[in-house]
Motif scaffolding. Structure first.
Motif, PDB file in Angstrom:
ATOM      1  N   THR A 208      -2.699  -8.125  -7.105  1.00 22.72           N
ATOM      2  CA  THR A 208      -3.921  -7.576  -6.514  1.00 22.72           C
ATOM      3  C   THR A 208      -3.647  -6.175  -5.995  1.00 22.72           C
ATOM      4  O   THR A 208      -2.495  -5.805  -5.746  1.00 22.72           O
ATOM      5  CB  THR A 208      -4.399  -8.424  -5.326  1.00 22.72           C
ATOM      6  OG1 THR A 208      -3.400  -8.369  -4.311  1.00 22.72           O
ATOM      7  CG2 THR A 208      -4.645  -9.860  -5.734  1.00 22.72           C
ATOM      8  N   THR A 209      -4.722  -5.406  -5.809  1.00 18.29           N
ATOM      9  CA  THR A 209      -4.561  -4.116  -5.147  1.00 18.29           C
ATOM     10  C   THR A 209      -4.457  -4.367  -3.646  1.00 18.29           C
ATOM     11  O   THR A 209      -4.744  -5.462  -3.154  1.00 18.29           O
ATOM     12  CB  THR A 209      -5.769  -3.199  -5.400  1.00 18.29           C
ATOM     13  OG1 THR A 209      -6.922  -3.816  -4.837  1.00 18.29           O
ATOM     14  CG2 THR A 209      -5.981  -2.965  -6.878  1.00 18.29           C
ATOM     15  N   ARG A 210      -4.041  -3.313  -2.929  1.00 23.28           N
ATOM     16  CA  ARG A 210      -3.907  -3.403  -1.471  1.00 23.28           C
ATOM     17  C   ARG A 210      -5.238  -3.855  -0.854  1.00 23.28           C
ATOM     18  O   ARG A 210      -5.266  -4.707   0.015  1.00 23.28           O
ATOM     19  CB  ARG A 210      -3.537  -2.001  -0.963  1.00 23.28           C
ATOM     20  CG  ARG A 210      -2.906  -1.980   0.378  1.00 23.28           C
ATOM     21  CD  ARG A 210      -1.388  -2.106   0.258  1.00 23.28           C
ATOM     22  NE  ARG A 210      -0.790  -2.130   1.590  1.00 23.28           N
ATOM     23  CZ  ARG A 210      -0.754  -3.213   2.362  1.00 23.28           C
ATOM     24  NH1 ARG A 210      -1.250  -4.331   1.938  1.00 23.28           N
ATOM     25  NH2 ARG A 210      -0.219  -3.157   3.569  1.00 23.28           N
TER      26      ARG A 210
ATOM     27  N   LYS B   4      -8.753  -0.594  -9.158  1.00 19.46           N
ATOM     28  CA  LYS B   4      -7.986   0.542  -8.629  1.00 19.46           C
ATOM     29  C   LYS B   4      -8.904   1.545  -7.941  1.00 19.46           C
ATOM     30  O   LYS B   4      -8.609   2.041  -6.860  1.00 19.46           O
ATOM     31  CB  LYS B   4      -7.260   1.246  -9.788  1.00 19.46           C
ATOM     32  CG  LYS B   4      -5.841   0.754  -9.990  1.00 19.46           C
ATOM     33  CD  LYS B   4      -4.873   1.952 -10.040  1.00 19.46           C
ATOM     34  CE  LYS B   4      -3.429   1.507  -9.901  1.00 19.46           C
ATOM     35  NZ  LYS B   4      -2.856   1.137 -11.191  1.00 19.46           N
ATOM     36  N   ASP B   7     -10.194   0.167  -4.737  1.00 18.83           N
ATOM     37  CA  ASP B   7      -9.098   0.250  -3.765  1.00 18.83           C
ATOM     38  C   ASP B   7      -9.045   1.643  -3.158  1.00 18.83           C
ATOM     39  O   ASP B   7      -8.977   1.803  -1.945  1.00 18.83           O
ATOM     40  CB  ASP B   7      -7.785  -0.079  -4.474  1.00 18.83           C
ATOM     41  CG  ASP B   7      -6.610  -0.072  -3.511  1.00 18.83           C
ATOM     42  OD1 ASP B   7      -6.603  -0.936  -2.611  1.00 18.83           O
ATOM     43  OD2 ASP B   7      -5.726   0.794  -3.638  1.00 18.83           O
ATOM     44  N   GLN B   8      -9.139   2.648  -4.014  1.00 12.23           N
ATOM     45  CA  GLN B   8      -9.088   4.028  -3.532  1.00 12.23           C
ATOM     46  C   GLN B   8     -10.240   4.333  -2.584  1.00 12.23           C
ATOM     47  O   GLN B   8     -10.038   4.873  -1.500  1.00 12.23           O
ATOM     48  CB  GLN B   8      -9.174   4.980  -4.725  1.00 12.23           C
ATOM     49  CG  GLN B   8      -7.816   5.510  -5.150  1.00 12.23           C
ATOM     50  CD  GLN B   8      -7.940   6.369  -6.393  1.00 12.23           C
ATOM     51  OE1 GLN B   8      -9.018   6.472  -6.981  1.00 12.23           O
ATOM     52  NE2 GLN B   8      -6.844   6.974  -6.795  1.00 12.23           N
TER      53      GLN B   8
END
Lengths: 319, 284
Positions: A208-210, B4, B7-8
């Motif tokens: 998973t992403t953070r 992603k 997330d950013q």
């Protein structure tokens, strides 16, 4: 050890007088010990006496009102006009709840973001800036919040809304939102940090992403603690007085909007407590409002205790 | 949108929120100091306030604030420390201990205006003190007790058990151990906690309006039964009464003085904490 023993027997004071003195000294030592123990205990009991005394003294004045005004007419009365014998506290109750709700609506998302940042994203250097900043926010006196609200926020709202004054629940909600931030952030951060790291690592190891880990693993796991932070912020907001009074405009009616003068339980008490004669129904009504605040606060504390129990049970289950 | 990218964006939003919090703090401190510092002349700090004419200062309010905060700490610290010692060293799990803990938590949640009502009816009316520094300080002391109890208990619990065992093994009684081993070792943390509580007392006002009052005696006196308007109460009262043409000037100056005092207290706490860290590092 043996050297000590010989040293002891070599001292020729095992006479009657010496022994008596020694027993007396030892007795005295024990007595002062008992006195100190008693004082420590009395100090702890003083806390119990204090909260009981507050409940009794505030409750007694409130009870005096309820001999003249029916409790339901007080709680749900829409008209506050002591000069006509009308003691409806609903406008103040609605004001308190609305200001608190607005404060949480603004403060909780902002505070949660701050807590996530501090617990998971901030570099040590950023933490060294954020932490003292939050402590400073907690240390600013509430009259200073009120003064800044009155001189900066209220005029700002007036300019941008087209309303006559800018006073009202919106200003109170924004000021309260800033005031509850320190409470909420420090408690929510503790809750986030208390989540066992294996859970977090397990999630990250799954690829998973953070942020996915934070949103889907960390926050749900820390939820009871975050809820407790929200409840304590609510208690802080509903009891706040000075800052709210200074930006509300103080009109004892159920507000028709967010940018019209309104009142809360606390603002009405602080405005009238000095100017109503003690024992008069108008004065007793302030105590009844105080009792209402007191019961709400105690209810919130009990709610926090319940969520805390749930939190510890949850952690135990997780292990 | 890819995970992603989300997330950013999420990280960026959270960081921006943290930045916003800093900005709000910066704005509050900045605007109070920019508006207030020019008011803080020697004359403003050393002359008396006036209800009628513009040009008043805050000398009596500074004196009253120091007086009331000191008196309230003199009342609250012994009781709070005693209760902290009891909870850390004596209390066993049971009904009584949970009652004391519940009382402490409840007391901590009582709104300050309710303390004000309580102080008004108990000290100003029932005890017949009227508006007095003593009544204000006593009410403030009860408000601050839960905080002092909590920091005392934490400070005492943080003292390593070895120290207690060593003292007891030398033949000291439990109370001798507390006074000569435990409390001296906890003094750094205790000082931090007491400073924190004093800082809170400094800015408190809802408690004091109807207990210590909104006026000052005509001359400088240490009489605890005289009324004593503090800085925080003064800041509120000049606005609420609004009888002075320079009310805004006085409020700006008072607010800046309060903020400076708060910053001084925070620096004091930081200093205690750093000393404590150094001492602990030395021990390790």
């Amino acid at each position: 050890m043996s050297a000590l023993n010989t040293g002891r027997t070599a001292v020729p004071t095992q006479t009657g007088v010496g022994a008596a003195v020694r027993t007396r000294l030892r007795g005295r030592r024990r007595d002062t010990g008992a006195i100190w123990r008693g004082l420590f205990f009395a100090s702890a009991i003083f806390l119990v006496i204090s909260i009981a005394a507050i409940l009794v003294m505030v409750g007694r004045q409130a009870a005096a009102l309820f001999t003249q005004v029916r409790p339901l007419a007080f709680l749900f009365g829409r008209v506050w006009a002591p000069e006509h014998g009308l003691y409806g506290a609903l406008p103040f109750l609605v004001g308190s709840l609305a200001a608190t709700g607005l404060a949480l609506l603004i403060g909780v998302p902002l505070g949660l973001a701050g807590a996530i940042y501090l617990a998971k994203l901030a570099t040590p250097r950023a933490q060294r800036v954020m932490r003292p900043a939050i402590e400073l926010l907690a240390g600013i006196p509430s009259v200073v919040y009120g003064w800044v609200g009155l001189t900066a926020l209220v005029p700002f709202i007036r300019r941008h809304s087209g309303h006559v004054t800018g006073f009202g629940l919106l200003a109170a909600g924004v000021v309260l939102a800033v005031m509850v931030l320190p409470t909420f952030i420090s408690l929510a951060e503790d809750a986030l940090r208390a989540v066992p790291q294996d859970i977090e690592h397990g999630s990250l190891a799954l690829g998973t992403t953070r942020w996915q880990t934070i949103a889907h693993v960390l926050i749900p796991a820390a939820w009871p603690g975050i809820a407790a932070a929200g409840i304590l912020s609510m208690a802080r907001a509903i009891g706040e007085t000075m800052a709210v009074q200074m930006v509300l405009g103080n009109s004892p009616v159920i507000p028709a909007g967010l940018i019209v003068p309104a009142s809360t339980l606390t603002s009405e008490i602080v405005l009238e407590m000095g100017s109503t004669p003690q024992g008069s129904p108008a004065n007793n009504a302030l105590f009844a409002m105080g009792l209402l605040l007191l019961l709400i606060s105690l209810g919130l504390i009990i709610a926090v205790r319940a969520t805390r129990k749930e939190a510890t049970a949850g952690v135990r289950q997780a292990h | 949108m890819s995970a992603k990218r989300i997330d950013q964006i999420a990280r960026w939003t959270v960081t921006a929120a943290a930045g916003l919090i800093l900005l709000v703090l910066g704005y509050i401190l900045g605007s109070v100091l920019i508006n207030g510092l020019p008011v803080l002349s020697w004359h403003f700090l050393t002359s008396r306030s006036s209800n009628l004419e513009p040009g008043g200062g805050i000398s009596m309010q500074i004196f009253n604030t120091i007086y009331i905060v000191t008196l309230s700490m003199l009342i609250a610290v012994p009781i709070g420390l005693g209760a902290g010692v009891y909870l850390a060293e004596y209390a066993r799990p049971g009904r009584l201990t949970s009652l004391i803990r519940l009382a402490t938590e409840s007391l901590a949640s009582v709104p300050s205006i309710v303390f004000g009502l309580f102080g008004m009816i108990v000290f100003a009316n029932a005890a017949g003190l009227g508006f007095s520094r003593l009544g204000g300080a006593a009410t403030l002391a009860i408000l601050n007790l839960p905080l002092i109890v909590r920091v005392s208990e934490e400070a005492i619990r943080a003292v390593p058990a070895d120290l207690r065992h060593a003292s007891l093994a030398l033949g000291a009684t439990k109370e001798q151990t507390i006074f000569s081993a435990v409390l001296p070792a906890a003094v750094g943390r205790l000082a931090t906690g007491v400073t924190l509580a004093a800082g809170r007392a400094l800015g408190e006002s809802a408690v004091l309006i109807a207990t210590a009052g909104m006026s000052s005696p005509r001359y400088l006196t240490f009489d605890p039964l005289a009324s004593g308007e503090t800085l925080a109460v003064h800041l509120w009262a000049v606005n609420a009464e609004n009888s002075l043409s320079d009310a805004a000037r006085i409020a700006n100056g008072t607010a800046a003085f309060l903020i400076l005092a708060m910053l001084a207290v925070s620096l004091g706490i930081g200093w205690f904490a750093r000393r404590l860290d150094r001492r602990l590092a030395g021990q390790g």
